[in-house]
Enzyme design. Structure first.
Site, PDB file in Angstrom:
ATOM      1  N   CYS A 235      92.372  41.644  91.312  1.00 39.12           N
ATOM      2  CA  CYS A 235      92.478  41.813  92.761  1.00 39.12           C
ATOM      3  C   CYS A 235      93.834  42.453  92.997  1.00 39.12           C
ATOM      4  O   CYS A 235      94.845  41.978  92.493  1.00 39.12           O
ATOM      5  CB  CYS A 235      92.419  40.441  93.439  1.00 39.12           C
ATOM      6  SG  CYS A 235      93.017  40.496  95.139  1.00 39.12           S
TER       7      CYS A 235
ATOM      8  N   CYS B 161      87.248  40.215  95.677  1.00 37.64           N
ATOM      9  CA  CYS B 161      88.039  39.016  95.396  1.00 37.64           C
ATOM     10  C   CYS B 161      87.455  37.814  96.150  1.00 37.64           C
ATOM     11  O   CYS B 161      87.220  37.894  97.360  1.00 37.64           O
ATOM     12  CB  CYS B 161      89.491  39.234  95.803  1.00 37.64           C
ATOM     13  SG  CYS B 161      90.486  37.749  95.598  1.00 37.64           S
TER      14      CYS B 161
ATOM     15  N   GLU C 114      90.785  16.726  49.760  1.00 38.71           N
ATOM     16  CA  GLU C 114      91.886  16.457  50.698  1.00 38.71           C
ATOM     17  C   GLU C 114      91.475  16.846  52.105  1.00 38.71           C
ATOM     18  O   GLU C 114      90.540  17.616  52.291  1.00 38.71           O
ATOM     19  CB  GLU C 114      93.104  17.315  50.317  1.00 38.71           C
ATOM     20  CG  GLU C 114      93.709  16.937  49.001  1.00 38.71           C
ATOM     21  CD  GLU C 114      94.846  17.872  48.610  1.00 38.71           C
ATOM     22  OE1 GLU C 114      95.127  18.827  49.358  1.00 38.71           O
ATOM     23  OE2 GLU C 114      95.436  17.620  47.563  1.00 38.71           O
TER      24      GLU C 114
ATOM     25  N   SER D  98      95.515  32.173  51.006  1.00 38.39           N
ATOM     26  CA  SER D  98      94.693  31.329  51.875  1.00 38.39           C
ATOM     27  C   SER D  98      93.564  30.739  51.037  1.00 38.39           C
ATOM     28  O   SER D  98      93.550  30.879  49.813  1.00 38.39           O
ATOM     29  CB  SER D  98      94.205  32.130  53.068  1.00 38.39           C
ATOM     30  OG  SER D  98      93.165  32.954  52.691  1.00 38.39           O
ATOM     31  N   LEU D  99      92.648  30.068  51.676  1.00 37.11           N
ATOM     32  CA  LEU D  99      91.552  29.416  50.940  1.00 37.11           C
ATOM     33  C   LEU D  99      90.255  30.083  51.332  1.00 37.11           C
ATOM     34  O   LEU D  99      90.086  30.486  52.479  1.00 37.11           O
ATOM     35  CB  LEU D  99      91.476  27.944  51.335  1.00 37.11           C
ATOM     36  CG  LEU D  99      92.595  27.035  50.837  1.00 37.11           C
ATOM     37  CD1 LEU D  99      92.553  25.705  51.566  1.00 37.11           C
ATOM     38  CD2 LEU D  99      92.447  26.811  49.340  1.00 37.11           C
TER      39      LEU D  99
ATOM     40  N   LYS E 217      91.888  18.997  55.407  1.00 37.27           N
ATOM     41  CA  LYS E 217      92.423  20.335  55.696  1.00 37.27           C
ATOM     42  C   LYS E 217      93.169  20.230  57.025  1.00 37.27           C
ATOM     43  O   LYS E 217      92.550  20.172  58.097  1.00 37.27           O
ATOM     44  CB  LYS E 217      91.308  21.378  55.762  1.00 37.27           C
ATOM     45  CG  LYS E 217      91.861  22.786  55.899  1.00 37.27           C
ATOM     46  CD  LYS E 217      90.796  23.826  55.670  1.00 37.27           C
ATOM     47  CE  LYS E 217      91.336  25.247  55.658  1.00 37.27           C
ATOM     48  NZ  LYS E 217      92.325  25.586  56.651  1.00 37.27           N
TER      49      LYS E 217
ATOM     50  N   ASP F 220      87.130  29.656  64.982  1.00 36.85           N
ATOM     51  CA  ASP F 220      87.237  29.947  63.549  1.00 36.85           C
ATOM     52  C   ASP F 220      85.911  30.456  63.010  1.00 36.85           C
ATOM     53  O   ASP F 220      85.871  31.359  62.192  1.00 36.85           O
ATOM     54  CB  ASP F 220      87.603  28.662  62.783  1.00 36.85           C
ATOM     55  CG  ASP F 220      89.088  28.372  62.882  1.00 36.85           C
ATOM     56  OD1 ASP F 220      89.746  29.013  63.724  1.00 36.85           O
ATOM     57  OD2 ASP F 220      89.565  27.525  62.118  1.00 36.85           O
TER      58      ASP F 220
ATOM     59  N   TYR G  92     101.046  18.851  50.401  1.00 36.38           N
ATOM     60  CA  TYR G  92      99.876  18.794  49.528  1.00 36.38           C
ATOM     61  C   TYR G  92      99.934  19.697  48.307  1.00 36.38           C
ATOM     62  O   TYR G  92      98.930  19.946  47.660  1.00 36.38           O
ATOM     63  CB  TYR G  92      98.610  19.114  50.328  1.00 36.38           C
ATOM     64  CG  TYR G  92      98.724  20.337  51.225  1.00 36.38           C
ATOM     65  CD1 TYR G  92      98.873  21.603  50.698  1.00 36.38           C
ATOM     66  CD2 TYR G  92      98.679  20.188  52.618  1.00 36.38           C
ATOM     67  CE1 TYR G  92      98.985  22.706  51.511  1.00 36.38           C
ATOM     68  CE2 TYR G  92      98.787  21.295  53.451  1.00 36.38           C
ATOM     69  CZ  TYR G  92      98.942  22.546  52.886  1.00 36.38           C
ATOM     70  OH  TYR G  92      99.048  23.636  53.700  1.00 36.38           O
TER      71      TYR G  92
ATOM     72  N   CYS H 119      97.188  38.277  98.528  1.00 33.49           N
ATOM     73  CA  CYS H 119      96.081  37.362  98.238  1.00 33.49           C
ATOM     74  C   CYS H 119      96.699  35.971  97.987  1.00 33.49           C
ATOM     75  O   CYS H 119      97.604  35.835  97.149  1.00 33.49           O
ATOM     76  CB  CYS H 119      95.359  37.888  97.005  1.00 33.49           C
ATOM     77  SG  CYS H 119      94.018  36.863  96.454  1.00 33.49           S
TER      78      CYS H 119
ATOM     79  N   LYS I 237      84.636  23.844  55.983  1.00 28.35           N
ATOM     80  CA  LYS I 237      85.112  23.720  57.365  1.00 28.35           C
ATOM     81  C   LYS I 237      84.090  23.019  58.250  1.00 28.35           C
ATOM     82  O   LYS I 237      82.899  23.291  58.148  1.00 28.35           O
ATOM     83  CB  LYS I 237      85.451  25.105  57.918  1.00 28.35           C
ATOM     84  CG  LYS I 237      86.583  25.713  57.120  1.00 28.35           C
ATOM     85  CD  LYS I 237      87.687  26.432  57.767  1.00 28.35           C
ATOM     86  CE  LYS I 237      87.808  26.855  59.098  1.00 28.35           C
ATOM     87  NZ  LYS I 237      88.669  27.951  59.381  1.00 28.35           N
TER      88      LYS I 237
ATOM     89  N   CYS J 221      90.177  36.827  98.993  1.00 27.75           N
ATOM     90  CA  CYS J 221      90.629  37.671 100.102  1.00 27.75           C
ATOM     91  C   CYS J 221      89.703  38.867 100.325  1.00 27.75           C
ATOM     92  O   CYS J 221      89.984  39.725 101.160  1.00 27.75           O
ATOM     93  CB  CYS J 221      92.055  38.154  99.855  1.00 27.75           C
ATOM     94  SG  CYS J 221      92.157  39.331  98.506  1.00 27.75           S
TER      95      CYS J 221
ATOM     96  N   ASP K 261      95.133  21.064  60.245  1.00 29.10           N
ATOM     97  CA  ASP K 261      95.073  22.238  61.112  1.00 29.10           C
ATOM     98  C   ASP K 261      96.423  22.407  61.810  1.00 29.10           C
ATOM     99  O   ASP K 261      96.613  22.005  62.948  1.00 29.10           O
ATOM    100  CB  ASP K 261      93.947  22.051  62.137  1.00 29.10           C
ATOM    101  CG  ASP K 261      93.576  23.364  62.781  1.00 29.10           C
ATOM    102  OD1 ASP K 261      94.075  24.412  62.347  1.00 29.10           O
ATOM    103  OD2 ASP K 261      92.779  23.333  63.744  1.00 29.10           O
TER     104      ASP K 261
HETATM  105  S1  IVH Z   1      96.165  24.130  49.478  1.00 33.90           S
HETATM  106  C1  IVH Z   1      96.584  28.381  47.422  1.00 33.90           C
HETATM  107  N1  IVH Z   1      95.606  21.995  50.838  1.00 33.90           N
HETATM  108  O1  IVH Z   1      94.920  25.893  54.852  1.00 33.90           O
HETATM  109  C2  IVH Z   1      96.102  27.533  48.546  1.00 33.90           C
HETATM  110  N2  IVH Z   1      95.961  24.010  52.042  1.00 33.90           N
HETATM  111  O2  IVH Z   1      93.227  28.259  54.832  1.00 33.90           O
HETATM  112  C3  IVH Z   1      97.004  26.421  48.752  1.00 33.90           C
HETATM  113  N3  IVH Z   1      95.806  23.741  54.472  1.00 33.90           N
HETATM  114  O3  IVH Z   1      97.421  28.196  54.059  1.00 33.90           O
HETATM  115  C4  IVH Z   1      96.693  25.690  49.957  1.00 33.90           C
HETATM  116  N4  IVH Z   1      95.375  21.598  54.474  1.00 33.90           N
HETATM  117  O4  IVH Z   1      98.071  26.124  55.408  1.00 33.90           O
HETATM  118  C5  IVH Z   1      95.880  23.307  50.904  1.00 33.90           C
HETATM  119  N5  IVH Z   1      95.126  19.989  51.887  1.00 33.90           N
HETATM  120  C6  IVH Z   1      95.409  21.294  51.958  1.00 33.90           C
HETATM  121  C7  IVH Z   1      95.497  21.977  53.188  1.00 33.90           C
HETATM  122  C8  IVH Z   1      95.761  23.350  53.193  1.00 33.90           C
HETATM  123  C9  IVH Z   1      95.579  22.661  55.226  1.00 33.90           C
HETATM  124  C10 IVH Z   1      96.041  25.097  55.016  1.00 33.90           C
HETATM  125  C11 IVH Z   1      97.179  25.833  54.377  1.00 33.90           C
HETATM  126  C12 IVH Z   1      96.579  27.108  53.871  1.00 33.90           C
HETATM  127  C13 IVH Z   1      95.347  27.216  54.701  1.00 33.90           C
HETATM  128  C14 IVH Z   1      94.303  28.037  54.020  1.00 33.90           C
END
Ligand code: IVH
Length: 666
Positions: free
Chosen positions: A422, A404, A113, A83-84, A115, A34, A223, A427, A310, A407, A117
């Site tokens: 190879c 190789c 909160e 996304s964030l 995050k 990442d 969440y 082999c 992160k 072989c 994965d």
């Molecule tokens: S809030 C508008 N809360 O992270 C954004 N996302 O990198 C709403 N994720 O797509 C997302 N834990 O899949 C939120 N506690 C959390 C999260 C979370 C994991 C993921 C989610 C999002 C991605 C963004």
């Protein structure tokens, strides 16, 4: 750098990021960490900021990566799924707070909160009933994986809720213990293990077989609650509401007043995260008050009211003692680092992946170096770089092997590819690898032929290629170690049964490079039998759905090789299924001789995948692009504009789903 060079760099970065988006979201097979990904993105963002003329709407800085895949209905998200923005430093959290304070009209509070994965999911409840479950897709449209989601026990299919429509978002997760068991099982069955629990979770969500999904024990953590009719004033109250409705809302979310509270939360979880039963990759900090969230609004890609901190993947430094090489079943050579044992995230690491020759050169890794290794949830840690300050004097520049290791055949490298191969069909690791793949569950599913038995059979020269399996006698099997009467009988029975395995799986079992399960199915459906496929031209191959240049070349090359021709002849003689019809897949000849293009998405009960199946079942040929010889096009919602334009140009009939279904009924 002059402007031209910067422009080129931006183009390069865009391509790289798109490639890694695809690997991550679609193939579930990320090849960089990442952090490495975020660095590429940050560099592109900074170029675009400095040179706005280089910015474009379709830049990966302006949109989220897409996980859309075939086989599911694609639907529009009622609220874009963004996304964030990410950071790895506390200072940037401070800037986030400062920025926030400048925009909003009163002091906000925050919610911290975990995050999660995993794979994000958007659950849609209409009058309390779960009606859709969309993956993130490209943020605007997602794949509806409702049937798979309904197998997850901690997602309520019905809730006692008075609202017409609400959206609940969260993450689909696979716990680490389940992941480990699943991978052990996959390895036993000669299937490729998943790289990490995230890939396993999102790969599972995209399975077309709900029964397998149900067995994988997925979990969901929620969440986020959205809906026009919801008037709860804070995010925290919304989480409480979700709990009341019976959702699995993580208990760890905490209200914070200031940076110091947030820092404490981050510190605590950076230390404690390994005690959780699942992976988290950071912490999410959200503005708690909904009206303040609205004041802050969104950028093209992410909300301004939230940020993700992160965690860096855990790293360790150790000495690189030597490099060894593994030879895969298709002849690919993978370099592996042998290390002075070192502790990393609770395990002792002695080996790490080096990917390929380019990566070793790029990072200037030399034997004797102190290398930095990293474990990012993957099973095998990887070497991410060299600690140059500790490089002993006089280390020689590393040279990749030219022959190789098994072989001694000279290695080759295809243009544009990073891997060395190879080419020796005989082999030993290739012989074994091919057979292991051939007998694996998703291929011929021959039980009782494990790795050790295969090793023994190969070293006793009882088998060279998969066709030899069908010549094995009970007497030969009884000469093997640990092989008693019953085991021999069972194995012979399983070998006999495999003769009924349908053509698409037989094709997959051959182990043609780049021909995985899905591609094998497409090829089988399109060409109907092995002889058509052997005789197919490059042009015919690339006309097939999902087949591009790389696969077409590989298929042609495979059938050109004498050894493969002999193998197929022998397998035919053994009685394996080399054509579709024998499996009664074809229900009618109504579309015989017709080349049909399907484009766009379709409403149930016949979604895109079903429509494609119908073409095959009625003996039509599915092609992916429009040419003069296309018989007709079936267009659904959002059809490909290029296809429609060409159809009009060539005067090819465009029909809708109903017209197509009518043809089949008559
Ligand atoms: S809030 C508008 N809360 O992270 C954004 N996302 O990198 C709403 N994720 O797509 C997302 N834990 O899949 C939120 N506690 C959390 C999260 C979370 C994991 C993921 C989610 C999002 C991605 C963004």
């Amino acid at each position: 750098m002059n402007f031209d060079e910067i422009k080129k760099r931006a183009e390069f970065l865009r391509k790289e990021i798109e490639k890694h988006n695809y690997l991550y979201y679609v193939e579930n097979n990320p090849q960089i960490s990442d952090l490495e990904y975020d660095l590429l993105l940050a560099e592109l963002e900074s170029i675009e900021k400095q040179y706005p003329e280089l910015k474009s709407k379709d830049s990966p800085t302006q949109k989220v990566g897409s996980d859309l895949s075939k086989g599911f209905q694609t639907k529009k998200h009622p609220y874009a799924m963004l996304s964030l923005s990410n950071t790895y430093s506390i200072e940037e959290i401070q800037s986030f707070i400062t920025r926030t304070l400048k925009i909003v009209d009163r002091k906000p509070t925050f919610v911290c909160e975990l995050k999660f994965d995993g794979a994000s999911i958007s659950l849609h409840y209409r009058n309390g009933e779960l009606v859709e479950a969309l993956t993130r897709g490209d943020g605007e449209f997602g794949d509806d994986v409702l049937q798979n989601i309904l197998t997850i026990p901690n997602i309520p299919p019905k809730i006692n809720c008075e609202y017409d429509f609400i959206v609940v978002r969260g993450e689909i997760m696979m716990h680490r213990d389940i992941f480990q068991k699943l991978n052990e099982e996959r390895i036993k069955q000669n299937e490729a293990p998943f790289a990490n629990p995230r890939n396993a979770a999102s790969g599972t969500l995209k399975l077309l077989d709900t029964q397998t999904v149900a067995q994988r024990n997925l979990q969901c953590y929620l969440y986020y609650l959205l809906g026009e009719q919801i008037h709860l004033a804070t995010h925290f109250e919304r989480l409480e509401q979700l709990k009341k409705w019976g959702f699995n809302v993580p208990q760890w979310s905490t209200r914070c007043e200031n940076l110091s509270d947030i820092e404490n939360f981050i510190q605590y979880w950076d230390n404690e995260r390994h005690k959780l039963p699942f992976d988290i990759d950071g912490i999410v900090i959200k503005v708690n008050e909904i009206d303040l969230q609205e004041q802050l609004g969104y950028t093209a890609k992410s909300p301004r009211w939230a940020i993700a901190f992160k965690f860096k993947a855990e790293q360790a430094t150790t000495k690189l003692i030597s490099i060894s090489y593994q030879v895969g079943r298709t002849g690919i050579i993978t370099p592996v680092a042998n290390l002075e044992p070192v502790q990393l995230s609770g395990t002792t690491v002695k080996r790490a992946s080096l990917h390929n020759a380019d990566q070793i050169m790029l990072k200037d890794i030399r034997i004797g170096d102190y290398v930095i290794i990293e474990k990012g949830g993957e099973i095998i840690p990887k070497v991410v770089g060299v600690d140059f300050a500790r490089r002993p004097e006089g280390l020689e520049k590393f040279n990749f092997i030219t022959h190789c290791p098994e072989c001694n055949t000279p290695l080759i490298r295809n243009e544009g590819e990073a891997a060395h191969y190879c080419t020796n069909y005989y082999c030993p690791p290739q012989i074994k690898g091919r057979i292991e793949h051939f007998v694996s569950r998703k291929a011929m599913d021959i039980e009782g032929l494990g790795t050790e038995t295969i090793d023994e059979l190969v070293s006793k020269k009882l088998i060279y290629n998969p066709a030899d399996i069908y010549k094995l006698t009970k007497f030969q099997l009884l000469t093997l170690e640990h092989f008693a009467d019953k085991a021999a009988d069972n194995l012979l029975k399983s070998i006999e049964q495999s003769k009924q395995v349908p053509f698409p799986r037989v094709l997959f079992a051959l182990g043609i490079r780049y021909v995985g399960e899905t591609i094998a199915q497409k090829l089988a459906y399109s060409f109907k039998n092995i002889d058509n496929l052997i005789n197919a031209t490059y042009e015919e191959l690339i006309q097939t759905e999902e087949i591009g240049d790389k696969i077409a070349q590989s298929v042609i090359q495979y059938f050109q090789e004498q050894d493969n021709q002999t193998l197929i002849k022998e397998l035919k003689e053994a009685g394996l299924q080399f054509s579709l019809k024998e499996n009664n897949l074809i229900v009618s000849e109504k579309l015989k001789g017709m080349s049909i293009v399907i484009t766009g998405t379709f409403p149930p009960p016949y979604n895109r995948k079903k429509m494609e199946e119908l073409v095959i079942q009625h003996n039509g040929k599915l092609v992916k692009s429009v040419s003069k010889s296309t018989s007709f096009i079936v267009a659904g919602e959002k059809p490909g504009p290029d296809k429609m334009e060409l159809a009009q140009k060539y005067g090819i009939r465009i029909m809708n789903q109903q017209e197509f279904l009518n043809i089949l009924e008559n």
